[in-house]
Scaffold this motif. Structure first.
Motif, PDB file in Angstrom:
ATOM      1  N   LEU B 256       0.822  -1.218   0.000  1.00  0.00           N
ATOM      2  CA  LEU B 256       0.000   0.000   0.000  1.00  0.00           C
ATOM      3  C   LEU B 256       0.852   1.262   0.000  1.00  0.00           C
ATOM      4  O   LEU B 256       0.501   2.264  -0.615  1.00  0.00           O
ATOM      5  N   LYS B 257       2.012   1.189   0.688  1.00  0.00           N
ATOM      6  CA  LYS B 257       2.933   2.353   0.698  1.00  0.00           C
ATOM      7  C   LYS B 257       3.405   2.661  -0.726  1.00  0.00           C
ATOM      8  O   LYS B 257       3.453   3.819  -1.145  1.00  0.00           O
ATOM      9  N   VAL B 258       3.761   1.596  -1.453  1.00  0.00           N
ATOM     10  CA  VAL B 258       4.238   1.800  -2.822  1.00  0.00           C
ATOM     11  C   VAL B 258       3.124   2.406  -3.681  1.00  0.00           C
ATOM     12  O   VAL B 258       3.330   3.387  -4.393  1.00  0.00           O
ATOM     13  N   ILE B 259       1.917   1.828  -3.582  1.00  0.00           N
ATOM     14  CA  ILE B 259       0.802   2.317  -4.416  1.00  0.00           C
ATOM     15  C   ILE B 259       0.478   3.771  -4.064  1.00  0.00           C
ATOM     16  O   ILE B 259       0.256   4.600  -4.948  1.00  0.00           O
ATOM     17  N   ASP B 260       0.496   4.090  -2.766  1.00  0.00           N
ATOM     18  CA  ASP B 260       0.228   5.474  -2.356  1.00  0.00           C
ATOM     19  C   ASP B 260       1.256   6.440  -2.944  1.00  0.00           C
ATOM     20  O   ASP B 260       0.902   7.514  -3.428  1.00  0.00           O
ATOM     21  N   SER B 261       2.532   6.033  -2.894  1.00  0.00           N
ATOM     22  CA  SER B 261       3.570   6.938  -3.397  1.00  0.00           C
ATOM     23  C   SER B 261       3.455   7.107  -4.918  1.00  0.00           C
ATOM     24  O   SER B 261       3.857   8.127  -5.469  1.00  0.00           O
ATOM     25  N   LEU B 262       2.869   6.080  -5.596  1.00  0.00           N
ATOM     26  CA  LEU B 262       2.716   6.186  -7.052  1.00  0.00           C
ATOM     27  C   LEU B 262       1.639   7.207  -7.431  1.00  0.00           C
ATOM     28  O   LEU B 262       1.671   7.773  -8.518  1.00  0.00           O
ATOM     29  N   ARG B 263       0.669   7.431  -6.524  1.00  0.00           N
ATOM     30  CA  ARG B 263      -0.441   8.325  -6.875  1.00  0.00           C
ATOM     31  C   ARG B 263       0.033   9.717  -7.282  1.00  0.00           C
ATOM     32  O   ARG B 263      -0.510  10.327  -8.193  1.00  0.00           O
ATOM     33  N   THR B 264       1.077  10.198  -6.599  1.00  0.00           N
ATOM     34  CA  THR B 264       1.557  11.544  -6.904  1.00  0.00           C
ATOM     35  C   THR B 264       2.487  11.569  -8.123  1.00  0.00           C
ATOM     36  O   THR B 264       2.794  12.624  -8.652  1.00  0.00           O
ATOM     37  N   LYS B 265       2.961  10.380  -8.540  1.00  0.00           N
ATOM     38  CA  LYS B 265       3.936  10.326  -9.631  1.00  0.00           C
ATOM     39  C   LYS B 265       3.346   9.878 -10.960  1.00  0.00           C
ATOM     40  O   LYS B 265       4.068   9.749 -11.949  1.00  0.00           O
ATOM     41  N   THR B 266       2.044   9.575 -10.979  1.00  0.00           N
ATOM     42  CA  THR B 266       1.432   9.049 -12.201  1.00  0.00           C
ATOM     43  C   THR B 266       0.314   9.973 -12.668  1.00  0.00           C
ATOM     44  O   THR B 266      -0.304  10.679 -11.862  1.00  0.00           O
ATOM     45  N   GLY B 267       0.045   9.959 -13.985  1.00  0.00           N
ATOM     46  CA  GLY B 267      -1.100  10.694 -14.513  1.00  0.00           C
ATOM     47  C   GLY B 267      -2.368   9.887 -14.315  1.00  0.00           C
ATOM     48  O   GLY B 267      -3.414  10.410 -13.955  1.00  0.00           O
ATOM     49  N   TYR B 268      -2.267   8.585 -14.564  1.00  0.00           N
ATOM     50  CA  TYR B 268      -3.404   7.672 -14.417  1.00  0.00           C
ATOM     51  C   TYR B 268      -2.905   6.469 -13.658  1.00  0.00           C
ATOM     52  O   TYR B 268      -1.779   6.008 -13.881  1.00  0.00           O
ATOM     53  N   LEU B 269      -3.689   5.958 -12.716  1.00  0.00           N
ATOM     54  CA  LEU B 269      -3.295   4.783 -11.949  1.00  0.00           C
ATOM     55  C   LEU B 269      -4.519   3.955 -11.625  1.00  0.00           C
ATOM     56  O   LEU B 269      -5.482   4.450 -11.044  1.00  0.00           O
ATOM     57  N   LYS B 270      -4.504   2.688 -12.046  1.00  0.00           N
ATOM     58  CA  LYS B 270      -5.571   1.765 -11.653  1.00  0.00           C
ATOM     59  C   LYS B 270      -4.938   0.529 -11.034  1.00  0.00           C
ATOM     60  O   LYS B 270      -4.056  -0.084 -11.632  1.00  0.00           O
ATOM     61  N   ASN B 271      -5.366   0.197  -9.819  1.00  0.00           N
ATOM     62  CA  ASN B 271      -4.951  -1.050  -9.184  1.00  0.00           C
ATOM     63  C   ASN B 271      -5.891  -2.137  -9.687  1.00  0.00           C
ATOM     64  O   ASN B 271      -7.071  -2.162  -9.345  1.00  0.00           O
ATOM     65  N   LEU B 272      -5.355  -3.034 -10.523  1.00  0.00           N
ATOM     66  CA  LEU B 272      -6.194  -4.080 -11.120  1.00  0.00           C
ATOM     67  C   LEU B 272      -6.492  -5.201 -10.135  1.00  0.00           C
ATOM     68  O   LEU B 272      -7.328  -6.062 -10.411  1.00  0.00           O
ATOM     69  N   GLY B 273      -5.817  -5.185  -8.979  1.00  0.00           N
ATOM     70  CA  GLY B 273      -6.126  -6.166  -7.948  1.00  0.00           C
ATOM     71  C   GLY B 273      -4.955  -7.049  -7.564  1.00  0.00           C
ATOM     72  O   GLY B 273      -3.983  -7.170  -8.299  1.00  0.00           O
ATOM     73  N   SER B 274      -5.072  -7.653  -6.369  1.00  0.00           N
ATOM     74  CA  SER B 274      -4.112  -8.653  -5.884  1.00  0.00           C
ATOM     75  C   SER B 274      -4.798 -10.005  -5.982  1.00  0.00           C
ATOM     76  O   SER B 274      -5.978 -10.128  -5.667  1.00  0.00           O
ATOM     77  N   TYR B 275      -4.049 -11.015  -6.429  1.00  0.00           N
ATOM     78  CA  TYR B 275      -4.711 -12.292  -6.731  1.00  0.00           C
ATOM     79  C   TYR B 275      -3.727 -13.450  -6.628  1.00  0.00           C
ATOM     80  O   TYR B 275      -2.521 -13.257  -6.524  1.00  0.00           O
TER      81      TYR B 275
END
Lengths: 279, 279
Positions: B256-275
């Motif tokens: 979650l830390k990685v995904i959160d930090s990506l929010r500010t560095k990306t134009g578009y971000l979709k988490n397709l899921g963990s599986y």
């Protein structure tokens, strides 16, 4: 008497590859002739086997992405290099001697053109068979020898050359449709006006940050990457080759430093060449 | 009475997607039924429009690479998520009622199967027409209603179901042929046994090291990337979406830390899921 340079291209006349080859001819008039070949692999084999000095093949479309067979054949450890790139605007028409869409039972074209017109095919021609041909112009050229019910997805150019009526204009799904073609030869380009360099590489071992390390070498010298693409190494799922294009020509002072540092960090590395864009 | 869960798959019976859907059924017996759909887009639309709870689609082949339409449709900003992945070994047979290769004038199959057998087609059946069908089993199912001269590239499974003789076994080009299928649904998977997470993102702006920055967030927490793939953003050449798979499930403390930090560095971000992987 001067020998003419021959450029192989994905034929027949009227393909987008033909248009791209003609642009190479315009930029080097007088001493070049063009020779059609029936497939992308055949064009690259013609250059590889010294049948022709140069070849023009599609590499990437702005909608459908990379042309797999081009990347896979260029990636091999053989003397085949990129000499220039050519960008062509793509427009697809539905060409046919049929009187309306209802009477079309078969649509022919190249697999990339079919993919780029999928929405039109699925909504307006959902009962038609889809016949894959080796090029868009090959599909259009077949229309003359057949009767009603056949249609082809082809270029405005092939509409003129083969004189087949436009049954429905501009059936592509997206407005920003361009294809990038590559001029390839058996030796790296030496023109100092190059502005881009393409590499293909594999990572040395599967460890956290392997690709990050590679990209770090480019970032260290502020070389911008304009493309990174993975392709299967064909050794099972999870094994990839990476195609990297960077915005630096052969005259860039740091390019060789980056490439040298990559040698120790990669399992496989091929410099596909530094080249310019012909427009 | 309990409602049954329906899984849509790329039909008809006997496709590799059907095999993948059956594996999902085996891992959750009793309460699932399978429903064929005629195309990959139709499977995903069935899930999106709540016609079925789940869908199974091919995502990546170890030879031909990604299945473009699957990635492009999953990338959209809509509630469609990956619930599981399923790996299937692929073998291609040439099926036909014809007596020998010389009498085959048309070969039918799905575009990926055609690409995976290209060497055989170009050397042994170079004069045959190639007819693209929506699935391998669709091609095999057509053979029963036609006479001599037609052949299909199909699975060992479809050979049994449609009872068409094997004219030439195992015509694929490469031994390590596997396809990765995805089970998709309208909500992210909540199973804590997940071991992989898929993201799709665009870079915020075109600057040196943009992708390097993104990968740096994964490297910082030693999260291994098992795949990175670019696809055209369909806004012109040079604009890409990046698909990134990392080896961390939803229980990984740093994901979650990685995904959160990506929010500010990306134009578009979709988490397709963990599986998890169903095998």
């Amino acid at each position: 008497m001067t020998m003419k340079t021959t450029i192989a291209y994905l034929g027949p006349e009227g393909t987008f590859s033909h248009q791209a080859a003609q642009k190479c001819l315009e930029s080097n008039p007088g001493n070049i002739n063009l020779q059609p070949y029936p497939g992308i692999a055949q064009v690259l084999y013609a250059v590889e086997n010294d049948e022709t000095a140069l070849g023009v093949v599609p590499a990437e479309n702005s909608i459908e992405g990379s042309v797999n067979i081009t990347l896979d054949l260029l990636a091999r450890d053989i003397p085949l290099y990129i000499k220039a790139e050519i960008i062509i605007d793509i427009k697809h028409h539905l060409l046919s001697h049929s009187k309306d869409l209802n009477s079309v039972h078969t649509v022919m074209s190249h697999t990339q053109a079919i993919a780029q017109c999928r929405h039109f095919l699925e909504t307006r021609l959902k009962n038609a068979d889809i016949l894959e041909t080796t090029s868009t112009a090959e599909a259009v050229s077949r229309l003359n020898s057949h009767g009603e019910g056949l249609a082809a997805i082809g270029s405005p150019e092939s509409h003129k050359i083969y004189q087949v009526p436009i049954l429905h204009p501009d059936i592509g799904c997206y407005p920003h449709n361009q294809t990038r073609f590559l001029l390839v030869g058996r030796s790296p380009e030496t023109n100092s006006l190059s502005s881009k360099t393409s590499l293909v590489l594999s990572l040395k071992k599967d460890r956290p940050g392997g690709l990050y390390d590679i990209l770090g070498e480019f970032a260290k010298y502020e070389l911008n990457l304009c493309k990174i693409e993975s392709r299967p190494a064909k050794m099972g799922l999870g094994n990839y080759l990476f195609f990297i294009d960077c915005e630096a020509g052969s005259n860039h002072p740091d390019l060789l430093k980056v490439i040298d540092s990559l040698r120790t960090k990669t399992g496989y590395l091929k410099n596909l060449g530094s080249y310019r864009c012909i427009s």
